[in-house]
Design a protein around this motif. Structure first.
Motif, PDB file in Angstrom:
ATOM      1  N   GLY A 126      41.534  39.567  42.127  1.00 30.24           N
ATOM      2  CA  GLY A 126      41.921  38.220  41.733  1.00 30.24           C
ATOM      3  C   GLY A 126      43.359  37.889  42.055  1.00 30.24           C
ATOM      4  N   THR A 127      43.596  36.611  42.369  1.00 31.69           N
ATOM      5  CA  THR A 127      44.929  36.098  42.667  1.00 31.69           C
ATOM      6  C   THR A 127      45.222  34.940  41.715  1.00 31.69           C
ATOM      7  OG1 THR A 127      44.244  34.384  44.236  1.00 31.69           O
ATOM      8  CG2 THR A 127      44.453  36.637  45.084  1.00 31.69           C
ATOM      9  N   ASN A 128      46.348  34.281  41.916  1.00 37.89           N
ATOM     10  CA  ASN A 128      46.656  33.101  41.101  1.00 37.89           C
ATOM     11  C   ASN A 128      45.751  31.921  41.459  1.00 37.89           C
ATOM     12  OD1 ASN A 128      48.913  33.908  39.370  1.00 37.89           O
ATOM     13  ND2 ASN A 128      49.988  34.259  41.299  1.00 37.89           N
ATOM     14  N   LYS A 129      45.078  31.983  42.603  1.00 35.46           N
ATOM     15  CA  LYS A 129      44.195  30.902  43.043  1.00 35.46           C
ATOM     16  C   LYS A 129      42.719  31.233  42.896  1.00 35.46           C
ATOM     17  CE  LYS A 129      44.935  29.151  47.086  1.00 35.46           C
ATOM     18  NZ  LYS A 129      45.268  29.042  48.546  1.00 35.46           N
ATOM     19  N   ARG A 130      42.360  32.523  42.960  1.00 38.51           N
ATOM     20  CA  ARG A 130      40.945  32.893  43.020  1.00 38.51           C
ATOM     21  C   ARG A 130      40.644  34.058  42.094  1.00 38.51           C
ATOM     22  NH1 ARG A 130      42.315  31.728  48.444  1.00 38.51           N
ATOM     23  NH2 ARG A 130      40.857  30.258  49.462  1.00 38.51           N
ATOM     24  N   SER A 131      39.450  34.046  41.538  1.00 35.46           N
ATOM     25  CA  SER A 131      38.950  35.211  40.794  1.00 35.46           C
ATOM     26  C   SER A 131      38.337  36.192  41.784  1.00 35.46           C
ATOM     27  CB  SER A 131      37.889  34.770  39.791  1.00 35.46           C
ATOM     28  OG  SER A 131      36.731  34.286  40.485  1.00 35.46           O
ATOM     29  N   ALA A 132      37.991  37.378  41.305  1.00 29.79           N
ATOM     30  CA  ALA A 132      37.343  38.372  42.162  1.00 29.79           C
ATOM     31  C   ALA A 132      36.031  37.824  42.717  1.00 29.79           C
ATOM     32  CB  ALA A 132      37.101  39.657  41.381  1.00 29.79           C
ATOM     33  N   LEU A 133      35.277  37.118  41.872  1.00 30.03           N
ATOM     34  CA  LEU A 133      34.002  36.548  42.317  1.00 30.03           C
ATOM     35  C   LEU A 133      34.230  35.501  43.401  1.00 30.03           C
ATOM     36  CD1 LEU A 133      30.966  36.191  42.146  1.00 30.03           C
ATOM     37  CD2 LEU A 133      31.330  34.620  40.211  1.00 30.03           C
ATOM     38  N   GLU A 134      35.244  34.676  43.240  1.00 30.62           N
ATOM     39  CA  GLU A 134      35.511  33.640  44.234  1.00 30.62           C
ATOM     40  C   GLU A 134      35.948  34.248  45.568  1.00 30.62           C
ATOM     41  OE1 GLU A 134      36.894  29.910  41.387  1.00 30.62           O
ATOM     42  OE2 GLU A 134      38.326  31.512  41.864  1.00 30.62           O
ATOM     43  N   ILE A 135      36.707  35.341  45.530  1.00 32.98           N
ATOM     44  CA  ILE A 135      37.123  36.002  46.769  1.00 32.98           C
ATOM     45  C   ILE A 135      35.906  36.438  47.572  1.00 32.98           C
ATOM     46  CG2 ILE A 135      38.201  38.098  47.692  1.00 32.98           C
ATOM     47  CD1 ILE A 135      40.294  37.832  45.461  1.00 32.98           C
ATOM     48  N   SER A 136      34.970  37.086  46.907  1.00 28.67           N
ATOM     49  CA  SER A 136      33.788  37.576  47.628  1.00 28.67           C
ATOM     50  C   SER A 136      32.806  36.453  47.946  1.00 28.67           C
ATOM     51  CB  SER A 136      33.079  38.662  46.811  1.00 28.67           C
ATOM     52  OG  SER A 136      32.669  38.161  45.544  1.00 28.67           O
ATOM     53  N   VAL A 196      41.710  33.137  52.465  1.00 27.60           N
ATOM     54  CA  VAL A 196      41.281  34.096  51.444  1.00 27.60           C
ATOM     55  C   VAL A 196      42.007  35.429  51.601  1.00 27.60           C
ATOM     56  CG1 VAL A 196      39.339  35.469  50.595  1.00 27.60           C
ATOM     57  CG2 VAL A 196      39.026  33.037  51.108  1.00 27.60           C
ATOM     58  N   MET A 197      42.048  35.973  52.814  1.00 22.97           N
ATOM     59  CA  MET A 197      42.639  37.293  53.002  1.00 22.97           C
ATOM     60  C   MET A 197      44.156  37.285  52.779  1.00 22.97           C
ATOM     61  SD  MET A 197      39.896  38.936  53.447  1.00 22.97           S
ATOM     62  CE  MET A 197      40.571  40.573  53.764  1.00 22.97           C
ATOM     63  N   CYS A 198      44.833  36.241  53.249  1.00 25.69           N
ATOM     64  CA  CYS A 198      46.279  36.152  53.011  1.00 25.69           C
ATOM     65  C   CYS A 198      46.566  35.998  51.523  1.00 25.69           C
ATOM     66  CB  CYS A 198      46.880  34.985  53.787  1.00 25.69           C
ATOM     67  SG  CYS A 198      47.005  35.254  55.571  1.00 25.69           S
ATOM     68  N   ASP A 199      45.722  35.247  50.836  1.00 28.78           N
ATOM     69  CA  ASP A 199      45.893  35.053  49.398  1.00 28.78           C
ATOM     70  C   ASP A 199      45.801  36.380  48.654  1.00 28.78           C
ATOM     71  OD1 ASP A 199      46.112  33.741  46.918  1.00 28.78           O
ATOM     72  OD2 ASP A 199      43.937  33.446  46.780  1.00 28.78           O
ATOM     73  N   LEU A 200      44.783  37.165  48.953  1.00 32.40           N
ATOM     74  CA  LEU A 200      44.597  38.400  48.179  1.00 32.40           C
ATOM     75  C   LEU A 200      45.664  39.445  48.490  1.00 32.40           C
ATOM     76  CD1 LEU A 200      43.072  41.098  49.664  1.00 32.40           C
ATOM     77  CD2 LEU A 200      41.259  39.416  49.885  1.00 32.40           C
TER      78      LEU A 200
END
Length: 464
Positions: free
Chosen positions: A98-108, A144-148
């Protein structure tokens, strides 16, 4: 106050840092883009160095309908202190949580919703996070990848969850003796040096590791000059650079570097142990053995000769060891040789899996073959076959975007340059019989370490 020494290098006089970032007199740094190659076996390769020191390389292959996108960080398990062992791998797990923008579920789910795939892996000298998507979905993958990688939260509950996952991974690895023996061999050669430790760490180091320790490792090690972004497939270089800059804007990776990036830090300095025998007693149906020695580093000019030598000794079904041990005598199902190369060291080894009662015979045959090649070398026919295998495996390995993306990143991250395909093939063609036989005489005469996993104790190999 530090003293500034005037450099006489052309790059310094032009105001260009060693990482390739132009700094006009009295002005801010700007990105520099170069075309590295127009490869007849691939596409156009371009490289941009951002003001932060982060490097972006792409290979445009219009015939593809997919793109592989990777973020490579010059940080691996060799960069950890003893108490940190496993931190790089632990962090790899956590960045997907998870990031400040996405949860683990949202990343995948965001990547999977467009049929893409994401994954990551940690090695002893670098960590890679990658995605493979349709060309039209590349902007999503970049975001997504840069965010994580740049903005992970590392939440305390996630640290505890992943700790349990990693401990299960370590336990699973311990149940795979064919994998475990390779780690045992590295420890036999390197001892307590980080190159001799498990990439995953151990239960003793992972269990007490705190979120603060991992967070500190993250922010100290994941800096822009240590990162290479690579992409290959149907893409436009300028568009990729623009999307990367947008995705990283406002993150810790969007700042000017304090110092230029080395191609690959080589600290702590490597050191090898005297030849050793390590045995891991396990009640297995098959014994797993590795016999080998320190090899050469990845920039050694003899690496092309080593590739040929490895092919002849144990690189395929026509190799000497495979023919002698499996085909003619039926002593093992799997037998092969391999070479691992690091920034300042390397390994050369032979692996075999066989019935416990056949270990002595397999070891005797392996030692005899290595001694024979060290003394008399290989033949002209074997040289030609070994060179053909090297060239064929390299070119065939470039048939997908993932391998091409990896080639870009490794060239930049590990070597500081991308060797064109034709030049690499020419370097293999230039290997002579004297090159291979001279290397064999030196390398295979070195004292050999032995690692064994199976139903034995160390006393069984005390005299070997």
């Amino acid at each position: 106050m530090s003293r500034t020494r005037r450099s006489s290098s052309p790059a310094a006089r032009r105001g260009v840092t060693s990482s390739g970032v132009a700094r006009p007199a009295g002005g801010a740094a700007r990105a520099i883009t170069r075309t590295l190659s127009d490869d007849p076996l691939g596409g156009t390769v371009r490289r941009t160095v951002l003001p932060s020191g982060l490097r972006v390389l792409t290979e445009a292959i219009p015939a593809m309908r997919s793109v592989s996108f990777g973020i490579w960080v010059a940080v691996g398990s060799r960069d950890e202190t003893g108490p940190q062992a496993g931190a790089a791998h632990f962090l790899e797990h956590l960045l997907f949580k998870g990031t400040n923008k996405r949860s683990a579920l949202e990343i995948s789910s965001e990547i999977e919703a467009v049929g893409g795939e994401t994954n990551a892996f940690t090695t002893k000298e670098y960590t890679c996070y990658y995605a493979r998507v349709l060309d039209e979905d590349l902007p999503l993958a970049i975001d997504v990848m840069c965010d994580l990688v740049a903005d992970s939260v590392l939440a305390a509950p996630d640290v505890e969850t992943e700790r349990g996952v990693i401990l299960e991974e370590i336990a699973m690895h311990d149940d795979e003796p064919g994998d475990e023996v390779h780690d045992l061999f590295a420890r036999a050669v390197y001892g307590d040096h980080p190159l001799g430790r498990l990439i995953s760490g151990t239960e003793e180091t992972v269990t007490p590791m705190t979120r603060r320790q991992i967070q500190s490792f993250y922010r100290r090690r994941y800096t822009a000059p240590q990162i290479v972004i690579a992409a290959a497939g149907n893409l436009d270089h300028a568009a990729v650079v623009k999307l990367v800059r947008q995705a990283l804007r406002g993150t810790p990776l969007d700042t000017d570097p304090a110092t230029p990036a080395p191609h690959r830090p080589t600290t702590p300095a490597v050191r090898t142990k005297p030849a050793a025998t390590l045995v891991e007693p396990k009640e297995t149906e098959q014994a797993h053995i590795i016999l080998g020695c320190p090899g050469i580093d990845r920039v050694d000019e003899r690496r092309f000769a080593l590739g040929v030598l490895n092919n002849v000794l144990g690189g395929g079904m026509s190799s000497r060891l495979f023919q002698e041990i499996r085909e003619q005598r039926g002593l093992a199902y799997s037998v092969y040789s391999y070479a691992s190369q690091y920034a300042d060291s390397g390994l050369f080894a032979v692996y075999a899996g066989c019935a416990p009662g056949k270990v002595d015979e397999v070891l005797d045959l392996t030692r005899a073959e290595l001694q024979r090649v060290a003394a008399t070398g290989i033949t002209e026919a074997e040289l030609a076959r070994g060179k053909g295998m090297s060239k064929g495996s390299f070119v065939l390995g470039l048939e997908d975007t993932g391998s091409r993306m990896s080639r870009l990143a490794k060239g930049e991250l590990l070597y500081g340059n991308l060797m064109p395909v034709d030049e690499l093939l020419a370097r293999v063609d230039a290997v002579t019989l004297d090159d291979v036989n001279g290397l064999a005489a030196e390398l295979l005469a070195r004292p050999m370490s032995l690692a064994v996993v199976g139903p034995f104790d160390e006393s069984a190999f005390a005299a070997r």
